[in-house]
Write an enzyme that holds these catalytic residues in place. Structure first.
Site, PDB file in Angstrom:
ATOM      1  N   LYS A 168      39.426  24.702  99.915  1.00 51.90           N
ATOM      2  CA  LYS A 168      39.629  26.133 100.197  1.00 51.90           C
ATOM      3  C   LYS A 168      39.520  26.863  98.868  1.00 51.90           C
ATOM      4  O   LYS A 168      40.469  26.875  98.063  1.00 51.90           O
ATOM      5  CB  LYS A 168      41.022  26.334 100.820  1.00 51.90           C
ATOM      6  CG  LYS A 168      41.159  27.538 101.746  1.00 51.90           C
ATOM      7  CD  LYS A 168      40.848  28.867 101.134  1.00 51.90           C
ATOM      8  CE  LYS A 168      41.976  29.433 100.305  1.00 51.90           C
ATOM      9  NZ  LYS A 168      41.580  30.709  99.614  1.00 51.90           N
ATOM     10  N   GLU A 176      48.516  22.699  89.069  1.00 51.53           N
ATOM     11  CA  GLU A 176      48.168  23.244  87.748  1.00 51.53           C
ATOM     12  C   GLU A 176      48.364  24.740  87.823  1.00 51.53           C
ATOM     13  O   GLU A 176      47.616  25.437  88.519  1.00 51.53           O
ATOM     14  CB  GLU A 176      46.714  22.899  87.403  1.00 51.53           C
ATOM     15  CG  GLU A 176      46.572  21.429  87.048  1.00 51.53           C
ATOM     16  CD  GLU A 176      45.160  21.041  86.744  1.00 51.53           C
ATOM     17  OE1 GLU A 176      44.850  19.857  86.891  1.00 51.53           O
ATOM     18  OE2 GLU A 176      44.368  21.936  86.386  1.00 51.53           O
ATOM     19  N   CYS A 199      43.947  29.473  81.963  1.00 46.64           N
ATOM     20  CA  CYS A 199      45.326  28.968  81.984  1.00 46.64           C
ATOM     21  C   CYS A 199      45.758  28.492  80.610  1.00 46.64           C
ATOM     22  O   CYS A 199      46.924  28.604  80.253  1.00 46.64           O
ATOM     23  CB  CYS A 199      45.464  27.856  83.009  1.00 46.64           C
ATOM     24  SG  CYS A 199      44.337  26.494  82.707  1.00 46.64           S
ATOM     25  N   GLU A 245      52.745  35.925  82.093  1.00 45.27           N
ATOM     26  CA  GLU A 245      51.324  35.600  82.008  1.00 45.27           C
ATOM     27  C   GLU A 245      50.529  36.848  82.398  1.00 45.27           C
ATOM     28  O   GLU A 245      50.588  37.296  83.539  1.00 45.27           O
ATOM     29  CB  GLU A 245      50.982  34.448  82.964  1.00 45.27           C
ATOM     30  CG  GLU A 245      49.544  33.989  82.813  1.00 45.27           C
ATOM     31  CD  GLU A 245      49.157  32.908  83.813  1.00 45.27           C
ATOM     32  OE1 GLU A 245      49.486  33.049  85.005  1.00 45.27           O
ATOM     33  OE2 GLU A 245      48.498  31.947  83.394  1.00 45.27           O
TER      34      GLU A 245
HETATM   35  P1  NAD Z   1      46.542  32.295  93.256  1.00 44.58           P
HETATM   36  O1  NAD Z   1      47.745  31.430  93.227  1.00 44.58           O
HETATM   37  O2  NAD Z   1      46.694  33.691  93.683  1.00 44.58           O
HETATM   38  O3  NAD Z   1      45.422  31.672  94.208  1.00 44.58           O
HETATM   39  C1  NAD Z   1      44.925  30.384  94.041  1.00 44.58           C
HETATM   40  C2  NAD Z   1      44.461  29.840  95.372  1.00 44.58           C
HETATM   41  O4  NAD Z   1      45.588  29.703  96.236  1.00 44.58           O
HETATM   42  C3  NAD Z   1      43.464  30.723  96.107  1.00 44.58           C
HETATM   43  O5  NAD Z   1      42.492  29.908  96.720  1.00 44.58           O
HETATM   44  C4  NAD Z   1      44.328  31.401  97.142  1.00 44.58           C
HETATM   45  O6  NAD Z   1      43.610  31.798  98.296  1.00 44.58           O
HETATM   46  C5  NAD Z   1      45.305  30.301  97.484  1.00 44.58           C
HETATM   47  N1  NAD Z   1      46.578  30.735  98.074  1.00 44.58           N
HETATM   48  C6  NAD Z   1      47.226  31.914  97.883  1.00 44.58           C
HETATM   49  N2  NAD Z   1      48.361  31.934  98.618  1.00 44.58           N
HETATM   50  C7  NAD Z   1      48.437  30.738  99.271  1.00 44.58           C
HETATM   51  C8  NAD Z   1      49.373  30.160 100.159  1.00 44.58           C
HETATM   52  N3  NAD Z   1      50.488  30.801 100.550  1.00 44.58           N
HETATM   53  N4  NAD Z   1      49.134  28.919 100.633  1.00 44.58           N
HETATM   54  C9  NAD Z   1      48.032  28.239 100.243  1.00 44.58           C
HETATM   55  N5  NAD Z   1      47.108  28.744  99.427  1.00 44.58           N
HETATM   56  C10 NAD Z   1      47.305  29.980  98.926  1.00 44.58           C
HETATM   57  O7  NAD Z   1      45.914  32.169  91.801  1.00 44.58           O
HETATM   58  P2  NAD Z   1      44.670  32.984  91.221  1.00 44.58           P
HETATM   59  O8  NAD Z   1      45.129  34.375  90.980  1.00 44.58           O
HETATM   60  O9  NAD Z   1      43.474  32.720  92.079  1.00 44.58           O
HETATM   61  O10 NAD Z   1      44.437  32.215  89.842  1.00 44.58           O
HETATM   62  C11 NAD Z   1      45.032  32.562  88.631  1.00 44.58           C
HETATM   63  C12 NAD Z   1      46.213  31.644  88.321  1.00 44.58           C
HETATM   64  O11 NAD Z   1      45.782  30.275  88.246  1.00 44.58           O
HETATM   65  C13 NAD Z   1      46.843  31.922  86.975  1.00 44.58           C
HETATM   66  O12 NAD Z   1      48.244  31.911  87.074  1.00 44.58           O
HETATM   67  C14 NAD Z   1      46.373  30.757  86.113  1.00 44.58           C
HETATM   68  O13 NAD Z   1      47.173  30.463  85.009  1.00 44.58           O
HETATM   69  C15 NAD Z   1      46.344  29.652  87.100  1.00 44.58           C
HETATM   70  N6  NAD Z   1      45.499  28.543  86.631  1.00 44.58           N
HETATM   71  C16 NAD Z   1      46.085  27.399  86.142  1.00 44.58           C
HETATM   72  C17 NAD Z   1      45.305  26.365  85.648  1.00 44.58           C
HETATM   73  C18 NAD Z   1      45.930  25.118  85.074  1.00 44.58           C
HETATM   74  O14 NAD Z   1      45.216  24.160  84.854  1.00 44.58           O
HETATM   75  N7  NAD Z   1      47.221  25.079  84.834  1.00 44.58           N
HETATM   76  C19 NAD Z   1      43.926  26.478  85.659  1.00 44.58           C
HETATM   77  C20 NAD Z   1      43.359  27.652  86.145  1.00 44.58           C
HETATM   78  C21 NAD Z   1      44.169  28.667  86.641  1.00 44.58           C
END
Ligand code: NAD
Length: 508
Positions: free
Chosen positions: A191, A266, A300, A397
């Site tokens: 997804k 992550e 990240c 962040e």
């Molecule tokens: P997000 O958490 O908003 O979304 C990530 C994914 O989760 C999307 O596909 C979204 O549709 C899905 N999602 C949202 N709500 C959900 C739920 N209730 N149940 C299941 N899935 C759900 O994150 P984002 O805004 O897309 O990405 C940015 C974030 O990702 C930042 O905080 C960044 O630091 C983090 N990130 C971390 C790493 C790492 O390796 N630690 C790497 C890349 C990004």
């Protein structure tokens, strides 16, 4: 013709089919719209233009994909590692062949600069190659004999898994998860983030073309609260590999509790780059600039807090201001561009709201501090100085090209400031004193530390964070620890008297 024009022309060609056909799901080997025909739009952050409509999968589509993954699992798990290796190498070859298309689509869909996305696409191929080569040995175990029994331990794939990815470098991040899952013998439902669905579809096409059997890899687009949630709650999905925000990670843990999901997270970061007075300051400056302003700061592992020793702070910051002002903001398809538009208007508003926060908290905006232009979601590369560790700009962040500088007196204070945040993903230490480098690295609360280096990743090493930055590790055998179960088989070496063995049967 300029390189930007060349890239735009090539992109037009790649997008033609997507525009007319839209972006679909892939379930049980069929590319198809959502069961109820619903769609959403994906738009470019460069100019808010429509790129394509996207199948809006919901619980019904997730159910079909999970069932397809379940049906495909026994045969894929039983496929030899050597055969899996061959298919994964084919996927890597096809990624390499389509690397330009992947990079251009990624830039247009996410606003990330071409100079980085062209490398990220190839890194996706590396991920598949690396795990392809590990596939034949993924199940390997050991024998642990006793006088009465031969214990044979080995690994088996956990089952169908869900992979949920974010919008920052979405193609590369998806391959980190999907390649080891497939190499381990798991089947997958992916997804992707609703804001960046383009390259996930290309990966689905590649997996199909490479000869992955139907149902081994499935793609369902949709919103997090609908498709994402349904995936985390589905009883046939044994584990969820998630990359995204810490708050979403918590939600997924709750959602997956009823079906006892194994989770791998992550999450976010507020990573310090700590520059001591004895460091190679020119190299430290280069690295600090790269690690916050590359990938639009939507990274990240970005070093979003600069901790700089007081004795060198004025000179270091003065140079940093010049460098920040010189960062090239522009069209993401222009190879000269270093910072492109942020992913969405909503995210741009979030990032720019921290400019007001900084002013209200009494920090100085030493560079940037405004939206850039009035078309697209561009933000000026920004530097906050005169900040204090407890300020929101030093704790939260921001996930944009925004750096908060914090002076420190000595090593103890550097560590205190560095560790006093909710996150613990990465840390960067700059010093020429090896004892100090080891002491500080050991005391930093983070999963990954780089000393006198920017983020350079070696695929067999563990990647992941502590505290609010994640649970579990990616990379090498750590990935297989997540996608596989350890299994022990104890074979009696002959008839034996349980009483004479001198212990009671355990584990009953
Ligand atoms: P997000 O958490 O908003 O979304 C990530 C994914 O989760 C999307 O596909 C979204 O549709 C899905 N999602 C949202 N709500 C959900 C739920 N209730 N149940 C299941 N899935 C759900 O994150 P984002 O805004 O897309 O990405 C940015 C974030 O990702 C930042 O905080 C960044 O630091 C983090 N990130 C971390 C790493 C790492 O390796 N630690 C790497 C890349 C990004």
């Amino acid at each position: 013709m300029s390189k930007l024009d060349e890239n735009l022309r090539a992109l037009d060609g790649y997008l033609e089919a997507r525009k007319s056909r839209g972006i679909t799901n892939l379930i049980a080997g069929r590319f198809e719209p959502a069961a109820d025909g619903a769609v959403f739009e994906t738009r470019s952050p460069v100019d808010d233009s429509l790129i394509a409509t996207v199948a809006k999968g919901r619980a019904r589509d997730i159910d079909a994909a999970a069932k397809a993954a379940k049906a495909a699992f026994p045969a894929w798990a039983a496929t030899s590692g050597a055969a899996r290796k061959k298919i994964l190498h084919k996927i890597a070859d096809l990624i390499t062949q389509r690397a330009e298309e992947i990079a251009l689509c990624e830039c247009w869909d996410t606003g990330q600069a071409f100079r980085y996305m062209s490398k990220a696409a190839l890194r996706g191929a590396d991920n598949f190659r690396y795990f392809a080569d590990l596939a034949p040995g993924a199940a390997d175990g050991q024998s642990l004999p006793t006088a009465s029994h031969l214990n044979v331990t080995g690994r088996v794939p956990i089952g169908p898994v869900g992979v949920i990815t974010p919008w920052n470098t979405p193609f590369m991040l998806a391959t980190w998860k999907i390649a080891p899952a497939l190499a381990a013998g798991c089947t997958v439902v992916h997804k992707p983030a609703e804001l960046s669905p383009l390259t996930a579809h290309i990966l689905a096409e590649i997996c199909t073309e490479a000869g992955l059997p139907d149902g081994v890899f499935n793609l369902v687009n949709g919103l997090g609260e609908e498709a994402g949630r349904a995936l985390t709650e589905h009883p046939d999905i044994k584990a969820i590999a998630f990359v995204g925000e810490s708050a979403t990670g918590s939600a997924i843990m709750r959602q997956g509790a009823a079906t006892l999901k194994r989770v791998h997270f992550e999450l976010g970061g507020k990573n310090p780059v700590i520059v001591f007075e004895d460091a190679d300051l020119d190299r430290a400056l280069d690295a600090a600039v790269l690690m916050i302003y590359s990938l639009n700061g939507e990274r990240c592992t970005s070093s979003s807090r600069l901790l700089v020793q007081q004795s060198i702070a004025p000179t270091f910051q003065a140079k940093l201001i010049q460098r920040t002002k010189a960062v090239r903001v522009g069209h993401p398809l222009d190879p000269q561009t270093e910072v492109g538009p942020l992913i969405s208007q909503g995210h741009m508003n979030k990032v720019t709201s921290y400019f007001d926060t900084a002013r209200a908290e009494g920090a100085t905006i030493a560079a940037g501090g405004a939206r850039s232009g009035d078309k697209g979601w561009y933000v000026e590369p920004t530097l906050f100085t005169d900040a204090r560790p407890e300020m929101a700009i030093a704790q939260e962040e921001i996930f944009g090209p925004v750096l908060t500088a914090l002076p420190f007196k000595d090593e103890a204070e550097a560590l205190q400031i560095a560790n006093d945040v909710a996150y613990g993903l990465a840390g960067y230490v700059w010093t020429n004193d090896i004892s100090r480098a080891l002491r500080v690295s050991g005391a930093l609360e983070a999963g990954m530390i780089w000393v006198n280096s920017e983020n350079v990743r070696h695929l067999p090493t563990p990647f992941g964070g502590v505290k609010a930055s994640g649970i579990g590790r990616d990379g090498g055998q750590w990935s297989f620890d997540f996608y596989m179960e350890q299994k022990n088989i104890a074979i009696a070496l002959g008839a034996h008297d349980i009483q004479k063995l001198g212990h009671l049967p355990e584990g009953n």
